[in-house]
Design an enzyme around this catalytic site. Structure first.
Site, PDB file in Angstrom:
ATOM      1  N   CYS A   2      51.925  43.711  43.818  1.00 18.72           N
ATOM      2  CA  CYS A   2      51.989  45.174  43.794  1.00 18.72           C
ATOM      3  C   CYS A   2      52.670  45.710  42.542  1.00 18.72           C
ATOM      4  CB  CYS A   2      52.781  45.674  44.998  1.00 18.72           C
ATOM      5  SG  CYS A   2      52.200  44.991  46.538  1.00 18.72           S
ATOM      6  N   ARG A  27      48.525  43.012  37.228  1.00 18.57           N
ATOM      7  CA  ARG A  27      49.251  42.309  38.284  1.00 18.57           C
ATOM      8  C   ARG A  27      48.330  41.960  39.461  1.00 18.57           C
ATOM      9  NH1 ARG A  27      54.759  42.909  37.777  1.00 18.57           N
ATOM     10  NH2 ARG A  27      55.154  42.885  40.002  1.00 18.57           N
ATOM     11  N   TRP A  75      48.653  44.873  46.528  1.00 21.67           N
ATOM     12  CA  TRP A  75      47.969  43.576  46.652  1.00 21.67           C
ATOM     13  C   TRP A  75      48.224  43.121  48.081  1.00 21.67           C
ATOM     14  CZ3 TRP A  75      49.334  38.291  47.218  1.00 21.67           C
ATOM     15  CH2 TRP A  75      48.337  37.380  46.829  1.00 21.67           C
ATOM     16  N   ASN A 101      57.251  46.533  46.738  1.00 27.02           N
ATOM     17  CA  ASN A 101      56.656  45.247  46.341  1.00 27.02           C
ATOM     18  C   ASN A 101      57.547  44.171  46.941  1.00 27.02           C
ATOM     19  OD1 ASN A 101      55.557  43.014  45.015  1.00 27.02           O
ATOM     20  ND2 ASN A 101      56.640  43.427  43.103  1.00 27.02           N
ATOM     21  N   GLY A 102      56.937  43.171  47.588  1.00 26.96           N
ATOM     22  CA  GLY A 102      57.729  42.105  48.222  1.00 26.96           C
ATOM     23  C   GLY A 102      57.231  41.893  49.633  1.00 26.96           C
ATOM     24  N   GLU A 486      43.393  22.149  33.782  1.00 27.49           N
ATOM     25  CA  GLU A 486      43.486  23.543  33.335  1.00 27.49           C
ATOM     26  C   GLU A 486      42.086  24.131  33.100  1.00 27.49           C
ATOM     27  OE1 GLU A 486      45.546  25.800  33.337  1.00 27.49           O
ATOM     28  OE2 GLU A 486      44.999  27.222  31.777  1.00 27.49           O
ATOM     29  N   LYS A 490      40.732  27.409  35.037  1.00 30.57           N
ATOM     30  CA  LYS A 490      40.238  28.606  34.333  1.00 30.57           C
ATOM     31  C   LYS A 490      38.854  28.977  34.840  1.00 30.57           C
ATOM     32  CE  LYS A 490      43.070  30.007  32.921  1.00 30.57           C
ATOM     33  NZ  LYS A 490      44.399  29.525  32.774  1.00 30.57           N
ATOM     34  N   GLU A 493      38.941  30.312  38.564  1.00 27.80           N
ATOM     35  CA  GLU A 493      39.622  31.580  38.842  1.00 27.80           C
ATOM     36  C   GLU A 493      38.867  32.784  38.286  1.00 27.80           C
ATOM     37  OE1 GLU A 493      43.616  31.894  37.290  1.00 27.80           O
ATOM     38  OE2 GLU A 493      43.078  30.885  35.458  1.00 27.80           O
ATOM     39  N   HIS A 509      36.778   6.310  42.051  1.00 26.48           N
ATOM     40  CA  HIS A 509      37.488   6.222  43.335  1.00 26.48           C
ATOM     41  C   HIS A 509      37.082   7.345  44.284  1.00 26.48           C
ATOM     42  CE1 HIS A 509      39.912   2.951  41.813  1.00 26.48           C
ATOM     43  NE2 HIS A 509      40.081   3.657  40.707  1.00 26.48           N
ATOM     44  N   LYS A 608      48.764  38.702  38.644  1.00 27.06           N
ATOM     45  CA  LYS A 608      49.344  38.139  37.426  1.00 27.06           C
ATOM     46  C   LYS A 608      50.738  37.584  37.690  1.00 27.06           C
ATOM     47  CE  LYS A 608      49.504  37.257  33.017  1.00 27.06           C
ATOM     48  NZ  LYS A 608      48.752  36.070  32.603  1.00 27.06           N
TER      49      LYS A 608
END
Ligand code: F6R
Length: 613
Positions: A2, A27, A75, A101-102, A486, A490, A493, A509, A608
């Site tokens: 948020c 964010r 969010w 926010n939280g 990575e 990328k 996402e 394996h 973010k």
């Protein structure tokens, strides 16, 4: 997570809130709302989805040029994205409003108690309990009511509160979620989740700490302890980013701009910290002398997501060159396992934002157990940096795109410097070697700069071929194995294609069962000490008709013979390959996401700055 913006002062508040929220879009959010006071009454407007919806809504609203208000991007955590769940939330009268926010962990108990007292709830959020709880304690003094209410609350919060009964103040409070205050000399005060929201108006910032609150008025602000209202003297920091630094500068997306900023981000991270002629590395931030360093029995690197991948690369570097055992932990695992830490262990949290809840919790546990904490962080003054014994700042500049790019390569740069520094202090890397590696690092930014446009073109061709793929496999070995992870992160996402990264030797394996004519496999094959091994793994894929993309060393013609596509990168000191090899992978994800019409800078469901557990 948020985003919060608030302003009180002579300027019109609604445009300030909308602009501030736009600058916090990075964010991640799924609904937005704002409130302002007009003619002694609270006016609230909210909408689901993008900020553009709220802006459209506000076009038909006469806000009367109000001078005090709060805004929020949500969010979703408790309750799906909807107008009813969007902030601000109100008490029963509708005249007291809260943005938050939280996470309020005991919200269910509080909600049941407040409902029994007769409070009527209109959303499914944890935040709404705060509005009703403050109402419950309100007796003409909003500050006292906020102080009393938060005593009942378990969890994390950054809060902005407004009440029509005291129409000239905003109240802010913080516990474990970021909140900054801004002061515009004689022209009002601001509160926000992050600095970019304030940059068009002021660079004079106060960081609110945990368990602190503030009262904002048009002519100034006071900060005090949340527990007992004791006044606090706070330092005013002058931020040297300008608003343009946080804008797109002509690029289509922040992510692309940030990919192109990598030469500068890497340069800024090592600038002033190494002397290539003498091989001397200066990292006074470490604050440990050679004797203290010699006493270290282990190093723990603790991080999440992309920052965790940087940590995985650093393990290879540190163990090889410094000889101290290194453990790498995902922060959300670290914080819930038995930690064998103590003063002989150095803990290094790595975080772009400096606000990641799990990384911060890990840091706090390690500090309690007596370990020294040296963080690696991009955001100056963030919570993680304030709670560390020292911070090696990555100087990547603000990273707005949700997918981390330049922050990652500058984290790698900082970790490489750390390796050289420890090798120097502990005499595990000879001077000649240090000179060689320092020179290679100094040579890297212009190489990246030169390669970027060509790589973008190459990746455009690949993206056209692979943008409709359903799955993707990335392979690497040694310090390029985390780069495979990575690359896969990328891609998934921002393009929503399922992708996995594997250590190339692990292929047989299990994952080799996935290989068929449809499966694209991207392997990192620089001509380094494990080149022959990776080539054998690649042959296994080829034998099963997988579609191969090989990223390797310029001049290695064998790659073009084996692969459907060969992507060449210049030969540099092989230690630094991870910094160079991640760049085509970032560009490939970017181009594929673009071709699929995805929202590159704000991928769905992602935030973010992950300030909740
Ligand atoms: C991926 C990404 C995330 C972050 C993670 C940790 O592109 O950005 O995986 O790396 O959320 O964030 P920080 O580094 O801010 O602690």
């Amino acid at each position: 997570m948020c985003g919060i913006v608030g302003y009180v002062g002579p300027r019109k508040v609604v445009p300030i809130i909308l602009e501030g929220l736009k600058r916090l879009e990075y964010r991640g959010y799924d609904s937005a709302g704002l409130v302002y006071l007009l003619d002694g009454k609270v006016h609230k407007h909210r909408s689901e989805g993008k900020l553009a919806n709220l802006e459209e809504l506000m076009e038909d609203v006469d806000d009367g040029g109000s001078h005090i208000g709060l805004g929020h991007t949500r969010w979703a955590t408790h309750g799906p994205p909807s107008e009813a769940n969007a902030h601000p939330h109100s008490d029963c009268s509708g005249e007291l409003v809260v943005v938050h926010n939280g996470i309020i962990e005991n919200f269910d108990t509080l909600r049941r108690e407040l409902t029994a007292e007769g409070h009527i709830f209109t959303s499914q959020t944890d935040t709404e309990v705060l509005a009703h709880l403050i109402e419950e304690y309100l007796d003409g003094d909003l500050v006292a009511a906020v102080q009393a209410a938060v005593r009942d609350v378990e969890g994390s919060f950054a809060l902005g509160v407004m009440w029509s009964g005291q129409p000239d103040i905003l109240v802010a409070a913080r516990n474990q979620s970021p909140l900054v205050l801004g002061i515009l000399e004689g022209r009002g005060c601001f509160l926000a989740s992050d600095i970019p929201a304030l940059l068009p108006y002021t660079r004079n910032i106060i960081y609110l700490e945990d368990q602190e609150m503030a009262v904002l008025r048009a002519d100034g602000l006071e900060v005090m302890t949340l527990a007992d209202g004791r006044p606090l003297e706070k330092e005013i920091h002058t931020i040297d980013w300008n608003a343009a630094m946080a804008e797109k500068a002509g690029y289509r997306h922040f992510m692309l701009k940030e990919i192109y900023e990598q030469p500068l981000a890497v340069l800024n991270t090592f600038r002033g910290r190494l002397e290539p002629e003498s091989g001397v590395i200066n990292l006074p931030e470490i604050g440990l002398d050679a004797a203290e360093l010699r006493n270290l029995s282990r190093i723990f690197l603790v991080a999440c997501g992309t920052s965790w991948h940087a940590a995985l690369v650093a393990k290879y570097w540190l163990e090889k060159w410094v000889g101290i055992p290194v453990e790498v932990d995902i922060a959300s695992e670290f914080r819930y396992r038995r930690l064998l830490l103590g003063p002989e262990v150095l803990v290094i949290p790595i975080s772009q934002s400096g606000e990641t809840a799990d990384t911060l919790a890990g840091l706090r546990l390690a500090a309690k157990l007596g370990s020294k904490i040296i963080s690696i962080c991009n955001v100056v003054g963030s919570t993680i940096t304030r709670e560390s014994d020292g911070t090696i700042y990555t100087h990547a500049g603000p990273e707005i795109g949700v997918a981390s790019t330049k922050a990652f390569t500058s984290q790698l740069t900082a970790l490489f410097l750390l390796t050289l520094y420890l090798g120097q202090e502990l005499e595990t890397i000879e001077r000649e070697r240090r000179i060689e590696m320092a020179r290679a690092l100094v040579a890297l930014p212009p190489i990246i700069e030169k390669e970027l446009p060509r790589l973008q073109k190459d990746m455009d061709v690949l993206a056209a071929d692979f943008s409709r793929s359903r799955d993707f496999l990335y392979l690497g070995r040694g310090e390029n194995f985390p780069i495979a992870l990575e690359g896969a992160l990328k891609l998934k996402e921002i393009s929503y294609i399922h992708a996995e990264g594997y250590a190339a030797g692990e292929l047989k394996h299990g994952p080799i069962a996935l290989i068929d004519r449809e499966m694209p496999v991207l392997a990192l094959v620089p001509q380094d000490r494990v080149y022959g091994k990776v080539i054998s793994n690649v042959q296994e894929v080829k034998a099963r008709h997988g579609r191969m993309i090989l990223v390797g060393s310029e001049g290695d013609e064998a790659l073009a013979e084996i692969a459907d596509y060969a992507v060449y990168l210049p030969r540099i000191n092989e230690e630094l390959n991870p910094i160079l090899y991640v760049i085509p992978l970032q560009l490939l994800s970017y181009q594929i996401a673009n071709m699929r019409g995805c929202d590159v800078d704000q991928p769905r469901n992602l935030a973010k700055s992950v300030t909740v557990e």
